[in-house]
Design a protein around this motif. Structure first.
Motif, PDB file in Angstrom:
ATOM      1  N   ASN A 384       0.924  -1.219   0.081  1.00  0.00           N
ATOM      2  CA  ASN A 384       0.050   0.059   0.194  1.00  0.00           C
ATOM      3  C   ASN A 384       0.876   1.308  -0.063  1.00  0.00           C
ATOM      4  N   HIS A 386       0.216   4.496   0.401  1.00  0.00           N
ATOM      5  CA  HIS A 386      -0.479   5.415   1.303  1.00  0.00           C
ATOM      6  C   HIS A 386      -1.176   4.796   2.444  1.00  0.00           C
ATOM      7  N   PRO A 387      -0.676   3.938   3.262  1.00  0.00           N
ATOM      8  CA  PRO A 387      -1.207   3.502   4.503  1.00  0.00           C
ATOM      9  C   PRO A 387      -1.956   4.605   5.409  1.00  0.00           C
ATOM     10  N   GLU A 388      -1.332   5.615   5.534  1.00  0.00           N
ATOM     11  CA  GLU A 388      -1.845   6.788   6.293  1.00  0.00           C
ATOM     12  C   GLU A 388      -2.992   7.395   5.841  1.00  0.00           C
ATOM     13  N   ASP A 389      -3.553   7.115   4.434  1.00  0.00           N
ATOM     14  CA  ASP A 389      -4.761   7.732   4.080  1.00  0.00           C
ATOM     15  C   ASP A 389      -5.784   6.752   4.023  1.00  0.00           C
ATOM     16  N   PRO A 390      -6.971   7.148   4.809  1.00  0.00           N
ATOM     17  CA  PRO A 390      -8.204   6.082   4.742  1.00  0.00           C
ATOM     18  C   PRO A 390      -8.662   5.587   3.378  1.00  0.00           C
ATOM     19  N   GLY A 393      -6.330   1.119   1.157  1.00  0.00           N
ATOM     20  CA  GLY A 393      -6.141  -0.116   2.017  1.00  0.00           C
ATOM     21  C   GLY A 393      -6.885  -1.041   1.592  1.00  0.00           C
TER      22      GLY A 393
END
Length: 394
Positions: A384, A386-390, A393
């Protein structure tokens, strides 16, 4: 993607990249040619001429693969059914679509999908990843609604969501510098480019083949010999052969376009040779009775982490899988699918059973465990972005 012209017109939902502030192509430096990073002994993959590989397309495809905004209600991504830790399978019997319906087919691993001559479990016609994606993205409930982009308004809304994000405006512009308008044709090409990079070939077995004698223990070696050398009558290598431990593969030097579909005797509903309705394999395309229950041979790579097994996920463990082959089919004693698969009249030749001892079975299982490419399951290139972006995922 590569739909017929009429369908292309209906899905060509043009959004102006220039109007959204994408950088003109003339201001961007030319990208270096793509170079494959392949394990030893792997042939160069065959890539469609109309979708050459590029780092920019792969990067865009990786973003799209993990982005839930690509589904109608923003709840599912491609990674929902293809999770890296499970070799891009999902651990379910069968996946569940956007409307809550269970898919009739198990989610196959995407490891080495670039080498698959056909895609899906029993489709003789789908050869390109760009075309295969139409099913999960746009399917109208045949067999179920997966990601739910079933009509023009939903597709237009999904593209608008993506291109409202500055990261996508830049990524599309880099991946497709010769156009200022983007459609789902570009989405499909980017996703396909990323999926073609999902190459797995660094398991313990691979290290052993490369000369590291310590890579396999005694039981794993014995299991390898059983699967390879007809020990106990085992014919595993006839279907799971070559560098990919699968049926035929495609690559730049492959002389033929080959694919094999096999019936292993998993069902024999009512003693008629039938498989469950709506899940009868190649027969659903050809309508030839001899094709009932025939499905594509999957790779054995990473098999220990891609259960449950078979086209419908109906076999829970590798021990159970081995039992099916040892016994020459599966017996279902009661219920709507009752029947003796060992006696299925359409069962493929050579699958009459393999009388392995309990110790030999354990050796085979040990070898199958040695086919897991642990590095592939955590490789940052496939994770992933951008794991910080909801929005991103599984």
């Amino acid at each position: 993607m590569s739909p017929p012209a009429a369908r292309r017109a209906s899905m060509a939902l043009l959004l102006s990249a220039g109007a959204l502030g994408c950088k003109p192509s003339a201001d961007r430096p030319a990208e270096a040619p793509w170079v494959w990073d392949l394990p030893p002994g792997f042939p160069a993959p065959l890539v469609p001429a109309d979708n050459p590989m590029s780092a920019a397309k792969v990067a865009l495809g990786r973003m799209l693969f993990y982005d839930k905004r690509l589904s109608a209600d923003e709840s599912l991504s491609c990674a929902t059914c293809h999770q890296q830790a499970l070799a891009f399978s999902d651990g379910r019997t069968t996946p569940v679509g956007l409307e809550g319906d269970a898919h009739p087919r198990n989610a196959p691993t995407l490891a080495n999908v670039v080498y698959a001559p056909r895609l899906n479990w029993a489709d003789p016609g789908t050869k390109a990843l760009e075309a295969q994606m139409e099913g999960p993205l746009f399917g109208h409930g045949a067999p179920i609604v997966e990601m739910g982009l079933v009509d023009e308004p939903r597709r237009e809304a999904a593209l608008a969501r993506l291109l409202a994000d500055a990261r996508y405006r830049e990524a599309f512009a880099r991946a497709f510098p010769d156009t200022a308008t983007y459609t789902f044709v570009h989405v499909g090409k980017a996703l396909a480019s990323f999926e073609r990079t999902l190459v797995s070939g660094m398991s313990a077995w691979d290290r052993y083949r490369a000369g590291d004698d310590a890579a396999l223990g005694p039981a794993e070696r014995r299991g390898m010999y059983i699967t390879r050398d007809h020990v106990g009558g085992a014919l595993c290598h006839h279907c799971h052969d070559g560098f990919n431990l699968s049926g035929p593969v495609k690559h730049v030097d492959a002389p033929f376009d080959e694919v094999v579909f096999a019936n292993i005797g998993l069902y024999n509903v009512g003693g008629t040779g039938a498989y469950p309705e709506g899940n009868q394999g190649l027969y659903e395309h050809t309508k030839n009775l001899s094709d009932r229950g025939k499905f594509r041979t999957p790779t054995l790579r990473n098999i220990a982490v891609t259960g449950p097994y078979m086209h419908d996920g109906s076999v829970a463990t590798l021990e159970d899988v081995l039992t099916v082959y040892v016994e020459g089919g599966r017996v279902i004693e009661a219920g709507p699918y009752a029947g003796d698969g060992r006696k299925n009249p359409h069962k493929s030749a050579g699958l009459s059973g393999t009388p392995l001892s309990a110790e030999q079975r354990q050796d085979v299982l040990a070898f199958l465990g040695a086919l897991t490419d642990e590095a592939f399951l955590v490789d940052a290139r496939f994770s992933n972005p951008h794991p910080e972006d909801p929005h991103f995922g599984e």
